[in-house]
Scaffold this motif. Sequence first.
Motif, PDB file in Angstrom:
ATOM      1  N   GLU A 182       0.845  -1.182   0.000  1.00  0.00           N
ATOM      2  CA  GLU A 182       0.000   0.000   0.000  1.00  0.00           C
ATOM      3  C   GLU A 182       0.883   1.235   0.000  1.00  0.00           C
ATOM      4  O   GLU A 182       1.901   1.285   0.693  1.00  0.00           O
ATOM      5  CB  GLU A 182      -0.917   0.011   1.223  1.00  0.00           C
ATOM      6  N   LEU A 183       0.489   2.223  -0.769  1.00  0.00           N
ATOM      7  CA  LEU A 183       1.253   3.456  -0.854  1.00  0.00           C
ATOM      8  C   LEU A 183       1.241   4.174   0.480  1.00  0.00           C
ATOM      9  O   LEU A 183       0.235   4.201   1.182  1.00  0.00           O
ATOM     10  CB  LEU A 183       0.654   4.350  -1.940  1.00  0.00           C
ATOM     11  N   GLU A 184       2.356   4.753   0.858  1.00  0.00           N
ATOM     12  CA  GLU A 184       2.428   5.529   2.096  1.00  0.00           C
ATOM     13  C   GLU A 184       1.428   6.686   2.040  1.00  0.00           C
ATOM     14  O   GLU A 184       1.154   7.226   0.968  1.00  0.00           O
ATOM     15  CB  GLU A 184       3.842   6.083   2.278  1.00  0.00           C
ATOM     16  N   PRO A 185       0.886   7.104   3.199  1.00  0.00           N
ATOM     17  CA  PRO A 185      -0.131   8.162   3.185  1.00  0.00           C
ATOM     18  C   PRO A 185       0.408   9.520   2.750  1.00  0.00           C
ATOM     19  O   PRO A 185      -0.367  10.346   2.253  1.00  0.00           O
ATOM     20  CB  PRO A 185      -0.630   8.195   4.630  1.00  0.00           C
ATOM     21  N   GLY A 186       1.706   9.771   2.909  1.00  0.00           N
ATOM     22  CA  GLY A 186       2.256  11.081   2.558  1.00  0.00           C
ATOM     23  C   GLY A 186       2.011  11.481   1.116  1.00  0.00           C
ATOM     24  O   GLY A 186       1.406  12.531   0.843  1.00  0.00           O
ATOM     25  N   PRO A 187       2.471  10.685   0.135  1.00  0.00           N
ATOM     26  CA  PRO A 187       2.223  11.045  -1.270  1.00  0.00           C
ATOM     27  C   PRO A 187       0.741  11.131  -1.606  1.00  0.00           C
ATOM     28  O   PRO A 187       0.331  11.969  -2.413  1.00  0.00           O
ATOM     29  CB  PRO A 187       2.905   9.910  -2.039  1.00  0.00           C
ATOM     30  N   LYS A 188      -0.057  10.266  -1.000  1.00  0.00           N
ATOM     31  CA  LYS A 188      -1.497  10.332  -1.247  1.00  0.00           C
ATOM     32  C   LYS A 188      -2.079  11.638  -0.707  1.00  0.00           C
ATOM     33  O   LYS A 188      -2.996  12.216  -1.314  1.00  0.00           O
ATOM     34  CB  LYS A 188      -2.194   9.126  -0.606  1.00  0.00           C
ATOM     35  N   PHE A 189      -1.548  12.109   0.422  1.00  0.00           N
ATOM     36  CA  PHE A 189      -2.069  13.352   0.995  1.00  0.00           C
ATOM     37  C   PHE A 189      -1.690  14.551   0.120  1.00  0.00           C
ATOM     38  O   PHE A 189      -2.485  15.475  -0.058  1.00  0.00           O
ATOM     39  CB  PHE A 189      -1.546  13.544   2.413  1.00  0.00           C
ATOM     40  N   THR A 190      -0.475  14.529  -0.440  1.00  0.00           N
ATOM     41  CA  THR A 190      -0.097  15.577  -1.397  1.00  0.00           C
ATOM     42  C   THR A 190      -1.089  15.621  -2.550  1.00  0.00           C
ATOM     43  O   THR A 190      -1.576  16.687  -2.942  1.00  0.00           O
ATOM     44  CB  THR A 190       1.317  15.320  -1.947  1.00  0.00           C
ATOM     45  N   ASN A 191      -1.387  14.445  -3.083  1.00  0.00           N
ATOM     46  CA  ASN A 191      -2.329  14.357  -4.191  1.00  0.00           C
ATOM     47  C   ASN A 191      -3.715  14.850  -3.778  1.00  0.00           C
ATOM     48  O   ASN A 191      -4.388  15.572  -4.530  1.00  0.00           O
ATOM     49  CB  ASN A 191      -2.406  12.901  -4.665  1.00  0.00           C
ATOM     50  N   ALA A 192      -4.136  14.504  -2.559  1.00  0.00           N
ATOM     51  CA  ALA A 192      -5.455  14.931  -2.083  1.00  0.00           C
ATOM     52  C   ALA A 192      -5.560  16.446  -2.013  1.00  0.00           C
ATOM     53  O   ALA A 192      -6.595  17.028  -2.376  1.00  0.00           O
ATOM     54  CB  ALA A 192      -5.729  14.317  -0.716  1.00  0.00           C
ATOM     55  N   ILE A 193      -4.515  17.113  -1.549  1.00  0.00           N
ATOM     56  CA  ILE A 193      -4.539  18.573  -1.448  1.00  0.00           C
ATOM     57  C   ILE A 193      -4.611  19.196  -2.843  1.00  0.00           C
ATOM     58  O   ILE A 193      -5.394  20.124  -3.091  1.00  0.00           O
ATOM     59  CB  ILE A 193      -3.305  19.088  -0.689  1.00  0.00           C
ATOM     60  N   LEU A 194      -3.803  18.690  -3.765  1.00  0.00           N
ATOM     61  CA  LEU A 194      -3.829  19.214  -5.128  1.00  0.00           C
ATOM     62  C   LEU A 194      -5.190  18.986  -5.778  1.00  0.00           C
ATOM     63  O   LEU A 194      -5.728  19.872  -6.459  1.00  0.00           O
ATOM     64  CB  LEU A 194      -2.732  18.559  -5.965  1.00  0.00           C
ATOM     65  N   ARG A 195      -5.769  17.822  -5.557  1.00  0.00           N
ATOM     66  CA  ARG A 195      -7.080  17.524  -6.125  1.00  0.00           C
ATOM     67  C   ARG A 195      -8.157  18.402  -5.498  1.00  0.00           C
ATOM     68  O   ARG A 195      -9.139  18.762  -6.155  1.00  0.00           O
ATOM     69  CB  ARG A 195      -7.427  16.052  -5.920  1.00  0.00           C
ATOM     70  N   THR A 196      -7.998  18.749  -4.234  1.00  0.00           N
ATOM     71  CA  THR A 196      -8.958  19.617  -3.570  1.00  0.00           C
ATOM     72  C   THR A 196      -8.961  21.002  -4.208  1.00  0.00           C
ATOM     73  O   THR A 196     -10.015  21.636  -4.356  1.00  0.00           O
ATOM     74  CB  THR A 196      -8.652  19.730  -2.068  1.00  0.00           C
ATOM     75  N   ALA A 197      -7.773  21.501  -4.588  1.00  0.00           N
ATOM     76  CA  ALA A 197      -7.702  22.777  -5.302  1.00  0.00           C
ATOM     77  C   ALA A 197      -8.382  22.670  -6.660  1.00  0.00           C
ATOM     78  O   ALA A 197      -8.934  23.653  -7.171  1.00  0.00           O
ATOM     79  CB  ALA A 197      -6.248  23.219  -5.463  1.00  0.00           C
ATOM     80  N   GLY A 198      -8.357  21.487  -7.242  1.00  0.00           N
ATOM     81  CA  GLY A 198      -9.099  21.254  -8.475  1.00  0.00           C
ATOM     82  C   GLY A 198      -8.292  21.470  -9.738  1.00  0.00           C
ATOM     83  O   GLY A 198      -7.344  22.264  -9.775  1.00  0.00           O
ATOM     84  N   ASP A 199      -8.674  20.762 -10.753  1.00  0.00           N
ATOM     85  CA  ASP A 199      -8.069  20.873 -12.078  1.00  0.00           C
ATOM     86  C   ASP A 199      -8.875  21.864 -12.920  1.00  0.00           C
ATOM     87  O   ASP A 199      -9.863  22.442 -12.451  1.00  0.00           O
ATOM     88  CB  ASP A 199      -8.039  19.494 -12.731  1.00  0.00           C
ATOM     89  N   ARG A 200      -8.474  22.025 -14.169  1.00  0.00           N
ATOM     90  CA  ARG A 200      -9.151  22.972 -15.053  1.00  0.00           C
ATOM     91  C   ARG A 200     -10.624  22.616 -15.234  1.00  0.00           C
ATOM     92  O   ARG A 200     -11.486  23.500 -15.221  1.00  0.00           O
ATOM     93  CB  ARG A 200      -8.451  23.010 -16.416  1.00  0.00           C
ATOM     94  N   PHE A 201     -10.930  21.321 -15.372  1.00  0.00           N
ATOM     95  CA  PHE A 201     -12.284  20.859 -15.692  1.00  0.00           C
ATOM     96  C   PHE A 201     -13.313  21.393 -14.705  1.00  0.00           C
ATOM     97  O   PHE A 201     -14.264  22.076 -15.070  1.00  0.00           O
ATOM     98  CB  PHE A 201     -12.303  19.325 -15.714  1.00  0.00           C
ATOM     99  N   GLU A 202     -13.153  21.090 -13.429  1.00  0.00           N
ATOM    100  CA  GLU A 202     -14.157  21.474 -12.439  1.00  0.00           C
ATOM    101  C   GLU A 202     -14.075  22.935 -12.051  1.00  0.00           C
ATOM    102  O   GLU A 202     -15.108  23.564 -11.733  1.00  0.00           O
ATOM    103  CB  GLU A 202     -14.084  20.575 -11.191  1.00  0.00           C
ATOM    104  N   ASN A 203     -12.878  23.531 -12.065  1.00  0.00           N
ATOM    105  CA  ASN A 203     -12.781  24.954 -11.761  1.00  0.00           C
ATOM    106  C   ASN A 203     -13.433  25.798 -12.846  1.00  0.00           C
ATOM    107  O   ASN A 203     -14.097  26.801 -12.551  1.00  0.00           O
ATOM    108  CB  ASN A 203     -11.312  25.361 -11.588  1.00  0.00           C
TER     109      ASN A 203
END
Length: 507
Positions: A34-55
């Motif tokens: 299982e992937l360590e939670p650290g990299p997943k948390f980085t991804n979660a924060i970036l996804r929370t800011a959102g990509d072009r599509f949803e913004n």
Amino acid sequence: MKKVITVILIVFFGVSSCDSGFEELNENPNAATELEPGPKFTNAILRTAGDRFENWRGNLIYSSMMIQHMAATGGVWAGDKYFYNAQWSGAWFERGYNDQVKIIEDIVFQLETDPENEYSEEMLAIARIQRVFIYHKLTDLYGDVPYSEAGKGFIDGNFRPVYDPQSEIYADMLNELAEATAVLGTETSQFGAADILFGGDQEKWKRFGNSLMLRLGLRLIKVDPTASQQWVQRAIDGGVMQSNDDIAFVEHTDGPEGINRNGNGQVFSADDDMRLSDTFINALTGDPRLRIYAALPDGDDDRNTSGSNDPAMQMGLPNGLDATTVLGIPGGDNINNFSEPNRNLITKEDAPYFFQTYAEVEFMLAEADIRWGIAGGNPAAHYEAGVRAAMRQMDMYDVGTESVTDMEITDFLTANPFDAANGLEQVNTQYWIVTFLNDIESFANWRRTGFPVLTPVNYPGNESNGQIPRRLRYFEREQTTNPQNYQAAVARQGADQFTTRVWWDVE
């Protein structure tokens, strides 16, 4: 210097064996299960800011246009005229659950069920605060949404989660913030640098959690004033943001992956059809931030060809016009006569994306003092602190010589002192200004307070009877993929229309 953030996309394949006893032989002892939670948390924060599509769709096309920060004459920007586009309206729901909820629920589950006890309780507390931040934007946009069973398809096999009543969602979110902030101390969490909001700083997360509690507590003001005051008091007692150093924001870069870029910035790189609303431009008259927020487009226009951000030259576009009706207003023969968001300063792809700011907190504290006198009893001091913080916050856009000076801030406050007779309108209008480009929050706070006072448009064929919408409509695919729970939510909350009010938005 900008930090380069690399997001690693992991694809998980489910593997089963029908030969009992061979599982251990098939395991690679050198491979992580299982992937360590650290990299997943980085991804979660970036996804929370959102990509072009949803913004583009949820934050800009709808929220920014309905709240009259921006305007347009083209049909793509449907929110300007309260038109319904299924893909636009459902985009934040679609991406919110697929890209944000799924990741944060996986992280929380991993930390809660850690068999080796190798992760600290502070990591879980931080993840719980981030989870509340994700869900509160979803429920504020749509009302009743999947919550208690959401994002757990690969955890418990439930791919058709119930829609929880917003009243229950809010009760649980506030409880989550209370429990999570109580755990946090003064050290650095194990997330460390993987936490791209605060570098694992527990004190900053605690202040962010309490500041978010302040925001959610005030959301209850129309539906439960007593509970609203209690939660606001609890947030203040717990300790909210103290300066611009506490701002929760993502420091974006210009790559290497799309999600590393500011989602709003990606929109402005691809589209030049939007303009600043004259409502917004007029509200910034005499405000030194106007030269940072606004600029005339480069190109062939009647007044300038250099993309000037001279405040005297800015002109906003009225909402509700199209390519024909715009011809009936001064300057309407050339769309480049109207100001757009300043592409050289605030809408670049490496611009910061703000989750919550200290200025917002100070304006909410001013409101708490106006209503109840529980934030020190001096709303004027909080108003002034909020204005100063909001203007200093502009420096985070790398504005260089355009930076607002201390003298300009003082002059603005002298010309615009706190007005006790109109205090709620004044502080919430400033809140509306400082949340520009964070328009989902602008939309929510406007529905909560009614400020600033906006004049709706009544474009032919609009979906809300000429009134500013009160919510967005659900992701259309839910009607076929989760029909029973979708229909239960509609039966409880009201028709899936723009005019249906969410639980906390009573008349």
